[in-house]
Design a protein around this motif. Structure first.
Motif, short mmCIF file in Angstrom:
data_model
loop_
_atom_site.label_atom_id
_atom_site.label_comp_id
_atom_site.label_asym_id
_atom_site.label_seq_id
_atom_site.Cartn_x
_atom_site.Cartn_y
_atom_site.Cartn_z
N ASP A 81 3.09 1.77 6.45
CA ASP A 81 2.13 1.10 5.57
C ASP A 81 1.71 -0.19 6.26
O ASP A 81 1.95 -0.35 7.47
CB ASP A 81 2.69 0.88 4.16
CG ASP A 81 3.83 -0.14 4.10
OD1 ASP A 81 4.14 -0.80 5.12
OD2 ASP A 81 4.43 -0.27 3.02
N THR A 104 0.84 -1.20 0.00
CA THR A 104 0.00 0.00 0.00
C THR A 104 0.88 1.25 0.00
O THR A 104 2.04 1.22 0.38
CB THR A 104 -0.90 0.03 1.24
OG1 THR A 104 -0.09 0.05 2.40
CG2 THR A 104 -1.84 -1.16 1.26
N GLU A 105 0.28 2.35 -0.42
CA GLU A 105 0.97 3.65 -0.39
C GLU A 105 1.21 4.02 1.07
O GLU A 105 0.32 3.88 1.92
CB GLU A 105 0.09 4.69 -1.07
CG GLU A 105 0.75 6.01 -1.31
CD GLU A 105 1.87 5.96 -2.33
OE1 GLU A 105 2.74 6.84 -2.26
OE2 GLU A 105 1.89 5.05 -3.18
N PRO A 106 2.43 4.53 1.40
CA PRO A 106 2.69 4.92 2.80
C PRO A 106 1.74 6.01 3.28
O PRO A 106 1.38 6.91 2.52
CB PRO A 106 4.13 5.43 2.76
CG PRO A 106 4.73 4.90 1.52
CD PRO A 106 3.60 4.73 0.55
N LEU A 107 1.36 5.94 4.52
CA LEU A 107 0.59 6.97 5.18
C LEU A 107 1.57 7.80 6.02
O LEU A 107 2.30 7.24 6.84
CB LEU A 107 -0.49 6.34 6.07
CG LEU A 107 -1.41 7.30 6.81
CD1 LEU A 107 -2.18 8.18 5.83
CD2 LEU A 107 -2.38 6.51 7.67
N TRP A 108 1.60 9.10 5.80
CA TRP A 108 2.54 10.00 6.48
C TRP A 108 1.87 10.70 7.65
O TRP A 108 0.72 11.10 7.56
CB TRP A 108 3.09 11.03 5.50
CG TRP A 108 4.08 10.41 4.57
CD1 TRP A 108 3.81 9.79 3.39
CD2 TRP A 108 5.48 10.31 4.77
NE1 TRP A 108 4.97 9.32 2.83
CE2 TRP A 108 6.01 9.62 3.66
CE3 TRP A 108 6.34 10.72 5.78
CZ2 TRP A 108 7.36 9.34 3.53
CZ3 TRP A 108 7.70 10.45 5.65
CH2 TRP A 108 8.20 9.78 4.54
N ALA A 158 6.48 7.60 8.30
CA ALA A 158 5.64 6.92 7.31
C ALA A 158 5.45 5.48 7.74
O ALA A 158 6.36 4.85 8.27
CB ALA A 158 6.30 6.96 5.94
N GLU A 173 14.12 4.86 -2.09
CA GLU A 173 12.79 5.06 -2.69
C GLU A 173 12.29 6.49 -2.50
O GLU A 173 11.15 6.78 -2.80
CB GLU A 173 11.77 4.09 -2.07
CG GLU A 173 12.04 2.64 -2.34
CD GLU A 173 11.02 1.72 -1.68
OE1 GLU A 173 9.91 2.19 -1.33
OE2 GLU A 173 11.34 0.54 -1.51
N ARG A 233 11.68 12.64 1.63
CA ARG A 233 10.39 13.16 2.09
C ARG A 233 10.45 13.54 3.57
O ARG A 233 9.89 14.56 3.98
CB ARG A 233 9.30 12.12 1.84
CG ARG A 233 7.95 12.56 2.31
CD ARG A 233 6.92 12.58 1.23
NE ARG A 233 5.65 13.00 1.78
CZ ARG A 233 4.52 12.37 1.57
NH1 ARG A 233 4.47 11.32 0.79
NH2 ARG A 233 3.41 12.82 2.12
N ARG A 288 13.54 -0.57 2.36
CA ARG A 288 12.81 0.49 1.65
C ARG A 288 13.70 1.70 1.33
O ARG A 288 13.21 2.75 0.94
CB ARG A 288 11.60 0.93 2.46
CG ARG A 288 10.56 -0.14 2.69
CD ARG A 288 9.92 -0.65 1.41
NE ARG A 288 9.22 0.38 0.67
CZ ARG A 288 7.93 0.67 0.83
NH1 ARG A 288 7.19 -0.01 1.69
NH2 ARG A 288 7.36 1.63 0.12
#
Length: 181
Positions: free
Chosen positions: A52, A2-6, A50, A91, A96, A88
């Motif tokens: 996921d 899934t897309e990471p949640l920040w 972050a 990436e 970010r 990870r």
């Protein structure tokens, strides 16, 4: 995957579960080289992290420190606990994290500082952080203590485009237990 949640929160907003998870993440990311003092240094400021479905992916925090330069005390943002989970890396997660930390520094501090590992130095340099070219010390109980071992690994960045203090004068950091920088 899934897309990471920040998340970007102050330490006081972290639940005990989130705090414990971040600490465990940092101990693992730093391969056991993350002490109780290192954890204490990471607290009391703004965290960005972050996650996921697989768990935490990246973390960083910025805390307030005091630095004396040329007989003036500056309130600076000091970056702590920057890590990306080993599987990870490369990436853009560290980038970010730093984008958020720099936004905090730009909005709240005179400039930013951090102590870079050999592994992390390239990330900071690529983002415009500069190795402090002057001397470094700490305000100890008996006066200023030189920190020659920190010279060459301490990076600084002007906040919101403001100039940095002149490296012709020493940066004197506030005292804290454990690694001062």
């Amino acid at each position: 995957m899934t897309e990471p949640l920040w998340h970007t929160v102050h330490t006081y907003e972290l639940t005990p579960t989130a705090r414990d998870g971040i600490r465990a993440f940092l101990v693992t990311a730093f391969e056991g080289g993350f002490s109780d003092d290192d954890w204490d240094h990471t607290l009391g400021g703004i965290h960005t992290y972050a996650r996921d479905d697989s768990g935490l992916l990246a973390h960083g925090s910025v805390v307030q420190r005091r630095v004396i330069h040329a007989h003036r005390s500056y309130r600076i943002g000091y970056v702590e606990g920057v890590a990306v989970r080993a599987d990870r890396r490369r990436e853009g997660l560290g980038d970010r994290v730093m984008t958020t930390m720099e936004r905090v520094i730009d909005g709240a501090y005179a400039f930013g500082a951090l102590s870079a590992s050999d592994t992390g130095a390239a990330l900071y340099a690529a983002r415009g952080w500069q190795v402090w070219q002057g001397r470094i010390g700490v305000q100890g109980l008996s006066g200023v203590v030189p920190l020659p071992d920190e010279e060459g690994s301490t990076y600084v960045r002007g906040a919101a485009g403001r100039p940095l203090p002149s490296s012709s004068r020493k940066l004197i950091f506030d005292w804290r237990d454990g690694d001062v920088l």
